[in-house]
Design a protein around this motif. Structure first.
Motif, PDB file in Angstrom:
ATOM      1  N   ILE B 290     -25.879  55.904  42.509  1.00  0.00           N
ATOM      2  CA  ILE B 290     -25.545  54.686  41.765  1.00  0.00           C
ATOM      3  C   ILE B 290     -25.554  53.482  42.694  1.00  0.00           C
ATOM      4  O   ILE B 290     -26.161  52.445  42.403  1.00  0.00           O
ATOM      5  CB  ILE B 290     -24.167  54.829  41.075  1.00  0.00           C
ATOM      6  CG1 ILE B 290     -24.247  55.885  39.975  1.00  0.00           C
ATOM      7  CG2 ILE B 290     -23.721  53.507  40.483  1.00  0.00           C
ATOM      8  CD1 ILE B 290     -22.965  56.102  39.232  1.00  0.00           C
ATOM      9  N   LEU B 293     -29.024  52.425  43.589  1.00  0.00           N
ATOM     10  CA  LEU B 293     -29.765  51.744  42.524  1.00  0.00           C
ATOM     11  C   LEU B 293     -29.238  50.340  42.289  1.00  0.00           C
ATOM     12  O   LEU B 293     -29.984  49.443  41.938  1.00  0.00           O
ATOM     13  CB  LEU B 293     -29.681  52.559  41.230  1.00  0.00           C
ATOM     14  CG  LEU B 293     -30.611  53.748  41.198  1.00  0.00           C
ATOM     15  CD1 LEU B 293     -30.380  54.557  39.958  1.00  0.00           C
ATOM     16  CD2 LEU B 293     -32.053  53.290  41.265  1.00  0.00           C
ATOM     17  N   VAL B 294     -27.942  50.180  42.499  1.00  0.00           N
ATOM     18  CA  VAL B 294     -27.377  48.859  42.252  1.00  0.00           C
ATOM     19  C   VAL B 294     -27.820  47.888  43.347  1.00  0.00           C
ATOM     20  O   VAL B 294     -28.191  46.753  43.071  1.00  0.00           O
ATOM     21  CB  VAL B 294     -25.843  48.944  42.158  1.00  0.00           C
ATOM     22  CG1 VAL B 294     -25.230  47.573  42.184  1.00  0.00           C
ATOM     23  CG2 VAL B 294     -25.445  49.683  40.899  1.00  0.00           C
ATOM     24  N   PHE B 295     -27.800  48.360  44.599  1.00  0.00           N
ATOM     25  CA  PHE B 295     -28.093  47.426  45.679  1.00  0.00           C
ATOM     26  C   PHE B 295     -29.553  47.403  46.090  1.00  0.00           C
ATOM     27  O   PHE B 295     -30.040  46.430  46.633  1.00  0.00           O
ATOM     28  CB  PHE B 295     -27.198  47.721  46.889  1.00  0.00           C
ATOM     29  CG  PHE B 295     -25.769  47.412  46.607  1.00  0.00           C
ATOM     30  CD1 PHE B 295     -25.348  46.097  46.443  1.00  0.00           C
ATOM     31  CD2 PHE B 295     -24.834  48.419  46.458  1.00  0.00           C
ATOM     32  CE1 PHE B 295     -24.029  45.802  46.148  1.00  0.00           C
ATOM     33  CE2 PHE B 295     -23.512  48.133  46.163  1.00  0.00           C
ATOM     34  CZ  PHE B 295     -23.112  46.825  46.007  1.00  0.00           C
ATOM     35  N   PRO B 297     -32.661  48.895  44.037  1.00  0.00           N
ATOM     36  CA  PRO B 297     -33.218  49.727  42.970  1.00  0.00           C
ATOM     37  C   PRO B 297     -34.554  50.352  43.323  1.00  0.00           C
ATOM     38  O   PRO B 297     -34.921  51.378  42.755  1.00  0.00           O
ATOM     39  CB  PRO B 297     -33.374  48.760  41.798  1.00  0.00           C
ATOM     40  CG  PRO B 297     -32.686  47.527  42.167  1.00  0.00           C
ATOM     41  CD  PRO B 297     -32.425  47.516  43.612  1.00  0.00           C
TER      42      PRO B 297
END
Lengths: 377, 310
Positions: B290, B293-295, B297
């Motif tokens: 997660i 993907l947030v920082f 992607p």
């Protein structure tokens, strides 16, 4: 099918309502007779199917309305159920009333919905699917491991082996609705209205739940926010340029979708009287996604009917009737083969879903591409 | 040697070995995703198929245990059969369950992939049973390093694992970088329609991709069986998820990224087993996913423009 639908629409509204109420009320006695004849646990399965309908309607907001693919939806189901567990499990000594606890569960689930929604706002399509999948995969091991929480800063111990979720053993017993007030007003002996595990009682509780979720869904469908969801589903960039606040709208989709799931989770936990981490595995998320896609994403009535059909098909036909017809063969393990074949067949022959036509297509005309490919995603 | 250091080194070896078979599965995942942008949920089940089908083939012969003499030659022969069978199965799956849906929405093939996965798992359980299945210990486990340390072991099994998987990874990378077919695959991944206009038979390229991906997963299943000695009909799901996580971590569609991601996941799992507790490994791996993907992607090796996907 469509003539049946148009005939139904030509009936006056009060008569429609009367027919529906009659069906809903007469389901338990009829099913009870059937149960006695066949020996299958039918009403319990219908209750379970109705819970799945609530969940599927919540997921329908996220996937069907807003077009955000969520592969970890069972996480919110788990959060609702476990919040209910924490609030009502006797060992934790909170013991909230059912009627208060379920709304707290709704709030907590909605908060988690926004919590997982917020960091994913920049992501699109498959990446969003992966983040939600990961979130869904985190929750079951998390609740399984939160039975010995120790928080320590150096020598200073804040919490020492605190048992929040009772780990793999699950939480049991959990609170049930208490009608003590009604009983005392009506002069009944206390405990008279205690539901226990009586499926008929739970049927009515769950029907009320379905009605809440259904009417909320219907209202969303035609509301300003519902149209904004559809707009970002069709084309996010265009929606943003038309003045839709995509961040807010996506967060709301996650929050509302999660809150339905939280409510269903709380009622589910109370109905079972016990919860375990294994109840909320990936298969649940996938099963719900299947309901939404197979029924026709975005169509509230479609999801309602599809959810009932698919989950009773799974719970009654595949799990109970098939093994009793073929007692010697190993049908139980072939259950998922039928399910898999069915999934593939429906997708190949009706990729727009089984009931996608129910009450849809009023707001979203076909695009040229969809018209060419015959696709109504 | 310091026992803490030894424990650390032992876990490094464990992490590397997990990374090896995860990488083989992740390669198929990432290749398929690169070309048709499908999260192929059934891919992990090909790994399981490789495990079971190789077990059945071994069972046809009276194989000595551990393998001796000429029987060692059976290892590559059976591996080839397994690759053909799992690759072929994957091609059939693509033909039946994904290709007819290529023009429709992205959700439809995702759902059929789930359907295929359910189906395969149920069939495995039906044929081979739902319990933990033991894989015969064909490979001896004598420790090469017994002169140096009793804790860190390096055995013929480890040799087999690394000896099979690492050349395959390198071979696949070279195949995609250097050969005409690899070039066609890259072209199809970038733009299917443009590739078709340039005279590439895209359907054939996709079938080949599924064959290679399935074959790699199958051989990973066989090696896993030889290495760990047991498996279960459902395990493909778990490995599929981890391999997929690995592919995303490295930058999905990127071949080197998939390998790197797989080794990172393997290491994270081994280290969290040692220092945090095995029960938290899943939570840690998926939290990592997660955060990634947030920082970032596009993954570690993925480019933000995603020009080259394979």
């Amino acid at each position: 099918m469509s003539t049946l639908l148009s005939r139904w629409r030509s009936i006056p509204r009060w008569a429609q309502l009367a027919i529906l109420v009659a069906i809903v009320v007469f389901v338990p006695p009829v099913i009870n007779i059937l149960e006695r004849q066949t020996g299958f646990g039918l009403l319990t399965q219908i209750n379970r199917a109705l819970i799945y309908v609530c969940l599927a309607l919540g997921l329908n907001i996220v996937v069907g309305f807003a077009g955000l693919l969520d592969l970890g939806y069972a996480a919110f189901f788990a959060i609702g159920a476990y919040t209910f567990g924490i609030l009502t499990w006797p060992s934790l000594r909170l013991e909230y009333s059912f009627f208060i606890a379920i709304w707290i569960c709704v709030l907590v689930a909605a908060l988690f919905g926004m919590f997982i929604g917020a960091p994913t706002l920049r992501l699109r399509g498959d990446y969003l699917a992966i983040v939600t999948l990961a979130f869904g995969e985190i929750i079951p091991p998390l609740v399984r491991n939160l039975d010995h929480i120790t928080i320590r800063f150096g020598d200073w111990v804040l919490v020492e082996s605190f048992n929040l979720t009772n780990g793999p053993l699950g939480m049991k017993p959990l609170g049930r609705p208490n009608f003590g007030l009604i009983e005392s007003v009506a002069g009944l002996p206390p405990g008279q209205l205690d539901p226990g595990v009586n499926p008929t009682f739970w049927y009515f509780i769950i029907v009320i739940l379905v009605l809440i979720v259904l009417s909320a869904s219907r209202r969303f469908e035609d509301s300003r926010i519902g149209r904004a969801w559809r707009a970002i589903r069709e084309d996010e960039t265009a929606a943003r340029f038309m003045g839709v606040n995509t961040v807010r709208v996506k967060l709301l989709a996650f929050a509302f979708g999660a809150s339905f799931s939280g409510l269903a989770g709380a009622v589910f936990a109370s109905m079972l009287g016990a919860i375990f981490p294994e109840l909320f595995r990936f298969q649940v998320s996938i099963f719900l996604l299947i309901i939404v896609i197979l029924s026709g994403a975005g169509s509230v009535w479609g999801v309602l009917i599809g959810g009932l059909l698919i989950s009773t098909f799974d719970g009654v036909l595949l799990a109970q009737i098939m093994p009793s017809i073929f007692p010697n063969s190993d049908v139980q393990s072939l259950r998922w083969v039928f399910f898999g074949v069915g999934l593939i067949a429906v997708m190949l022959f009706r990729p727009q879903g089984l009931f996608g036509h129910l009450g849809r297509r009023r707001h979203t005309p076909l695009t040229i591409e969809e018209a060419i490919h015959g696709d109504a995603a | 040697m310091d026992p803490q250091l030894e424990a650390f080194l032992r876990q490094v070896l464990v992490g590397l070995s997990i990374g090896c078979y995860l990488a083989l599965i992740a390669l198929g995942y990432t290749m398929v995703y690169g070309i048709i942008e499908l999260i192929n949920f059934a891919h992990g089940d090909l790994f399981t198929f490789g495990f079971f089908i190789s077990l059945t083939i071994w069972g046809l012969f009276d194989v000595p245990m551990p393998l001796q003499g000429a029987w060692i030659l059976a290892l590559p022969l059976i591996a080839v059969v397994v690759v053909v069978l799992t690759g072929g199965l994957n091609v059939v799956i693509e033909r039946v369950a994904y290709r007819p849906l290529r023009g429709s929405s992205k959700l439809a093939p995702l759902i059929t992939a789930v359907g295929v996965s359910f189906m395969l798992e149920a069939i495995y359980a039906y044929i081979w049973g739902a319990n933990q299945i033991n894989y015969p210990r064909f490979i001896p486990t004598t420790n090469f390093l017994s002169d140096f340390s009793r804790i860190i072991r390096f055995t013929p099994r480890d040799l087999l694992l690394f000896g099979v998987t690492i050349p395959l990874m390198i071979g696949l990378t070279l195949f995609i970088d250097r050969t005409r077919l690899g070039k066609a695959m890259r072209a199809a991944a970038q733009d299917r329609e443009a590739a078709a206009m340039m005279g590439i038979n895209v359907n054939r390229i996709i079938a080949i991709t599924f064959f290679i991906g399935g074959g790699l997963a199958g051989i990973a299943g066989m090696v896993y069986g030889l290495y760990t000695g047991s498996g279960r009909f459902i395990m493909g799901f778990e490995f599929g998820l981890f391999a997929f996580t690995a592919a995303v971590l490295g930058g999905i569609g990127n071949i080197r990224g998939a390998v790197l991601g797989a080794f990172i996941i393997g290491m994270v799992q081994a280290m969290s087993d040692l220092y945090i507790g095995g029960e938290w490994s899943r939570v840690i791996i998926f939290s990592l996913l997660i955060l990634m993907l947030v920082f970032r992607p596009s993954g570690i090796l993925g480019s933000t423009q995603s020009v080259e996907k394979v």
